[in-house]
Write a protein that holds these residues in place. Structure first.
Motif, PDB file in Angstrom:
ATOM      1  N   LEU A  54     -11.891  18.150 -35.623  1.00 15.71           N
ATOM      2  CA  LEU A  54     -12.072  19.111 -36.711  1.00 15.71           C
ATOM      3  C   LEU A  54     -11.065  20.252 -36.598  1.00 15.71           C
ATOM      4  N   ALA A  55     -10.824  20.737 -35.369  1.00 14.79           N
ATOM      5  CA  ALA A  55      -9.851  21.812 -35.183  1.00 14.79           C
ATOM      6  C   ALA A  55      -8.456  21.377 -35.621  1.00 14.79           C
ATOM      7  N   VAL A  56      -8.050  20.173 -35.212  1.00 13.13           N
ATOM      8  CA  VAL A  56      -6.723  19.666 -35.584  1.00 13.13           C
ATOM      9  C   VAL A  56      -6.622  19.525 -37.104  1.00 13.13           C
ATOM     10  N   ALA A  57      -7.679  18.991 -37.737  1.00  9.14           N
ATOM     11  CA  ALA A  57      -7.667  18.829 -39.189  1.00  9.14           C
ATOM     12  C   ALA A  57      -7.547  20.178 -39.891  1.00  9.14           C
ATOM     13  N   LEU A  58      -8.284  21.175 -39.414  1.00  9.81           N
ATOM     14  CA  LEU A  58      -8.226  22.507 -40.024  1.00  9.81           C
ATOM     15  C   LEU A  58      -6.840  23.121 -39.854  1.00  9.81           C
ATOM     16  N   PHE A  59      -6.234  22.937 -38.678  1.00 15.71           N
ATOM     17  CA  PHE A  59      -4.889  23.461 -38.459  1.00 15.71           C
ATOM     18  C   PHE A  59      -3.875  22.790 -39.383  1.00 15.71           C
ATOM     19  N   PHE A  60      -4.003  21.478 -39.576  1.00 12.95           N
ATOM     20  CA  PHE A  60      -3.076  20.781 -40.473  1.00 12.95           C
ATOM     21  C   PHE A  60      -3.233  21.274 -41.904  1.00 12.95           C
ATOM     22  N   VAL A  61      -4.481  21.462 -42.344  1.00  9.03           N
ATOM     23  CA  VAL A  61      -4.711  21.977 -43.698  1.00  9.03           C
ATOM     24  C   VAL A  61      -4.115  23.374 -43.844  1.00  9.03           C
ATOM     25  N   THR A  62      -4.311  24.200 -42.826  1.00 12.22           N
ATOM     26  CA  THR A  62      -3.829  25.578 -42.897  1.00 12.22           C
ATOM     27  C   THR A  62      -2.315  25.656 -42.842  1.00 12.22           C
ATOM     28  N   LEU A  63      -1.722  25.000 -41.846  1.00 15.40           N
ATOM     29  CA  LEU A  63      -0.298  25.176 -41.588  1.00 15.40           C
ATOM     30  C   LEU A  63       0.581  24.364 -42.529  1.00 15.40           C
ATOM     31  N   MET A  64       0.152  23.149 -42.894  1.00 15.70           N
ATOM     32  CA  MET A  64       0.959  22.332 -43.787  1.00 15.70           C
ATOM     33  C   MET A  64       0.556  22.504 -45.254  1.00 15.70           C
ATOM     34  N   LEU A  71      10.657  43.851 -45.998  1.00 14.02           N
ATOM     35  CA  LEU A  71      10.834  42.613 -46.743  1.00 14.02           C
ATOM     36  C   LEU A  71       9.492  42.056 -47.200  1.00 14.02           C
ATOM     37  N   ASP A  72       9.506  41.433 -48.360  1.00 16.67           N
ATOM     38  CA  ASP A  72       8.310  40.790 -48.891  1.00 16.67           C
ATOM     39  C   ASP A  72       8.007  39.543 -48.062  1.00 16.67           C
ATOM     40  N   THR A  73       6.803  39.012 -48.202  1.00 12.89           N
ATOM     41  CA  THR A  73       6.422  37.805 -47.478  1.00 12.89           C
ATOM     42  C   THR A  73       5.949  36.738 -48.459  1.00 12.89           C
ATOM     43  N   SER A  74       6.069  35.493 -48.040  1.00 10.15           N
ATOM     44  CA  SER A  74       5.513  34.374 -48.790  1.00 10.15           C
ATOM     45  C   SER A  74       4.975  33.373 -47.780  1.00 10.15           C
ATOM     46  N   TYR A  75       4.065  32.520 -48.240  1.00  7.09           N
ATOM     47  CA  TYR A  75       3.483  31.512 -47.353  1.00  7.09           C
ATOM     48  C   TYR A  75       4.299  30.238 -47.460  1.00  7.09           C
ATOM     49  N   GLN A  76       4.816  29.798 -46.319  1.00  2.96           N
ATOM     50  CA  GLN A  76       5.698  28.644 -46.276  1.00  2.96           C
ATOM     51  C   GLN A  76       5.076  27.557 -45.408  1.00  2.96           C
ATOM     52  N   SER A  77       5.042  26.336 -45.938  1.00  4.62           N
ATOM     53  CA  SER A  77       4.431  25.215 -45.237  1.00  4.62           C
ATOM     54  C   SER A  77       5.269  24.803 -44.032  1.00  4.62           C
ATOM     55  N   LEU A  78       4.595  24.397 -42.966  1.00  3.14           N
ATOM     56  CA  LEU A  78       5.261  23.906 -41.772  1.00  3.14           C
ATOM     57  C   LEU A  78       5.387  22.384 -41.841  1.00  3.14           C
ATOM     58  N   THR A  79       6.324  21.856 -41.107  1.00  4.03           N
ATOM     59  CA  THR A  79       6.457  20.413 -40.981  1.00  4.03           C
ATOM     60  C   THR A  79       5.390  19.883 -40.020  1.00  4.03           C
ATOM     61  N   ALA A  80       5.230  18.563 -39.974  1.00  3.83           N
ATOM     62  CA  ALA A  80       4.261  17.961 -39.062  1.00  3.83           C
ATOM     63  C   ALA A  80       4.594  18.305 -37.614  1.00  3.83           C
ATOM     64  N   GLY A  81       5.882  18.261 -37.271  1.00  6.42           N
ATOM     65  CA  GLY A  81       6.282  18.598 -35.907  1.00  6.42           C
ATOM     66  C   GLY A  81       5.991  20.044 -35.564  1.00  6.42           C
ATOM     67  N   GLU A  82       6.307  20.952 -36.487  1.00  5.46           N
ATOM     68  CA  GLU A  82       6.023  22.371 -36.253  1.00  5.46           C
ATOM     69  C   GLU A  82       4.522  22.610 -36.142  1.00  5.46           C
ATOM     70  N   THR A  83       3.749  21.885 -36.956  1.00  4.96           N
ATOM     71  CA  THR A  83       2.293  22.032 -36.904  1.00  4.96           C
ATOM     72  C   THR A  83       1.745  21.572 -35.562  1.00  4.96           C
ATOM     73  N   LEU A  84       2.240  20.431 -35.065  1.00  5.36           N
ATOM     74  CA  LEU A  84       1.789  19.945 -33.757  1.00  5.36           C
ATOM     75  C   LEU A  84       2.140  20.931 -32.648  1.00  5.36           C
ATOM     76  N   ALA A  85       3.314  21.549 -32.751  1.00  2.67           N
ATOM     77  CA  ALA A  85       3.705  22.551 -31.755  1.00  2.67           C
ATOM     78  C   ALA A  85       2.764  23.743 -31.795  1.00  2.67           C
ATOM     79  N   GLN A  86       2.412  24.188 -33.011  1.00  2.00           N
ATOM     80  CA  GLN A  86       1.482  25.309 -33.145  1.00  2.00           C
ATOM     81  C   GLN A  86       0.106  24.941 -32.591  1.00  2.00           C
ATOM     82  N   ILE A  87      -0.337  23.701 -32.834  1.00  3.30           N
ATOM     83  CA  ILE A  87      -1.632  23.264 -32.307  1.00  3.30           C
ATOM     84  C   ILE A  87      -1.602  23.260 -30.775  1.00  3.30           C
ATOM     85  N   GLY A  88      -0.500  22.767 -30.201  1.00  2.53           N
ATOM     86  CA  GLY A  88      -0.372  22.790 -28.747  1.00  2.53           C
ATOM     87  C   GLY A  88      -0.451  24.195 -28.191  1.00  2.53           C
TER      88      GLY A  88
END
Length: 440
Positions: free
Chosen positions: A140-150, A273-290
């Protein structure tokens, strides 16, 4: 309206916690049924039953104290060595407790269910059943991180200027923070303002390096690496305008996620500077999860060392750090605090909500693997030890040593439960009288 959103946020996150607990127990329940183990109860919470319904041989329900949950499987403990228990309760500091636990484990074992007991299953099956609960939290944690980050993405600086600082002040260039209303007497004018940069300009180039609209991090790095008169190109009303900005050294944020208050000395221009939400790649998401798993593991290991600080926050009025352990009350209150924020993008609310729920599930995964009864790891370790003993005996041609008596770990279980309840009460008090606040 803020109060309403706070209550809504608390309720939503509380429901998320209950669902996470139920999801954990579903792992135990499903694998137990796969291996033919009888499961009379599937409960979320402890204490008095608030609601329940029976389907087949299992009663499903919700109890009053939402500090966990359980799936009751028959025959969790094997009978005492030498046969079934007699009626007499043995004396001794712990023998009586172990005998009572064995009797309770056998109390609802009907003759026709003798071969459906937990302890009769092969060690590897018991390991699977007990590991399945924490594993569900990890899934569930991994799924939530993928939804959030990607899906939602992470906040990142763009090259669009949202505001200018009027004067040179140390460590004020925090992303998304508004500039101060007034400058102190004698404070020098900020370099960007002095050079003619305007709000709503977009930085196109610094020196000879050009940047795309979403490369705010590259712009920040280029400014921090510069010093003295620096050619800067901005886009204004569709036209590119070359300017010369006298970039100066100043104390600015280090942009360190592990230490948000850290600062460094670097080139300073005075733009926000202004900010925007930018999607991460699968590899970047896995790194963030780690990284998230590593940080959560460090936090779990650090819990004993933080007990004095929690005590001070609960009873002595000491300051509560953002890294302080929280309970159900605390994390639910944070959920309310998130929704109560005004004038923030929806991505921020969703991202914070899902990331925090994912972090809670990571904590449940790691905590339940600790080799301490009544946690799941307290059943996994005896099963592993039993497998080692049986395989060793088989290799050496010796008789099967039989099941490992997990009841001998009960004294540790009682001590752990007492300490856990005391810690939980202390954390709950701190969450009420001195809560962790994400937004000051």
């Amino acid at each position: 309206m803020t109060i309403v959103w706070t209550v809504v946020g608390i309720a939503i996150f509380f429901v998320g916690l209950l669902l996470s607990i139920a999801w954990h127990e579903l792992g135990h329940f499903t694998t137990a049924r796969w291996f033919g183990i009888k499961v009379p109860e599937f409960m979320v919470g402890f204490g008095r039953t608030v609601f329940s319904v029976r389907r087949g041989e299992t009663e499903y329900g919700i109890k009053a104290i939402p500090l966990g949950g359980y799936v009751r499987m028959i025959g969790m403990l094997p009978p005492a060595r030498g046969g079934t228990l007699g009626r007499n309760r043995r004396t001794g500091p712990f023998q009586g407790l172990m005998d009572d636990a064995r009797r309770q484990s056998q109390a609802d074992v009907l003759p026709q269910d003798a071969d459906r007991q937990f302890w009769t299953r092969a060690p590897w099956k018991r390991i699977v059943v007990m590991f399945a609960g924490p594993f569900m939290n990890l899934v569930l944690a991994v799924a939530l991180f993928f939804v959030t980050l990607m899906g939602v993405g992470m906040p990142a600086a763009t090259t669009q200027i949202t505001a200018l600082e009027e004067c040179v002040l140390p460590a004020v260039a925090v992303q998304g923070q508004a500039p101060p209303d007034r400058c102190p007497a004698g404070a020098p004018q900020a370099p960007a303002l002095a050079a003619g940069v305007q709000p709503d300009d977009r930085i196109v180039a610094v020196r000879d390096q050009r940047f795309g609209p979403d490369d705010g991090t590259g712009v920040q790095d280029a400014i921090r690496a510069s010093s003295g008169p620096t050619p800067v190109v901005v886009e204004r009303a569709g036209r590119e305008i070359p300017l010369t900005v006298d970039i100066i050294p100043n104390t600015v944020s280090a942009r360190d996620l592990e230490n948000p208050d850290a600062t460094v000395t670097a080139g300073y221009m005075g733009v926000l500077l202004d900010t925007s939400y930018q999607s991460l790649t699968a590899g970047e998401t896995l790194a963030q999860i780690g990284n998230g798993v590593a940080r959560t593991a460090e936090a779990v290991v650090a819990i004993p060392s933080r007990i004095p600080a929690v005590f001070g926050a609960a009873f002595l009025g000491e300051e509560r750090g953002q890294d302080s352990p929280m309970g159900v009350v605390g994390v639910s209150r944070i959920g309310g605090e998130i929704l109560a924020q005004q004038d923030v993008p929806w991505q921020q609310d969703v991202s914070l909500f899902l990331n925090m729920l994912a972090a809670v599930n990571l904590s449940l995964f790691l905590l339940n693997l600790l080799p301490i009864p009544p946690l799941d790891g307290g059943q996994i370790v005896p099963a592993i030890w039993e497998a080692i003993k049986r395989n060793t005996a088989k290799l050496l041609g010796r008789p099967d040593p039989g099941p490992v008596d997990a009841a001998k770990l009960l004294p540790f279980a009682y001590v752990f439960v007492i300490l856990f309840l005391g810690f939980s009460v202390m954390v709950a008090i701190a969450d009420v009288v001195n809560p962790v606040r994400l937004f000051g």
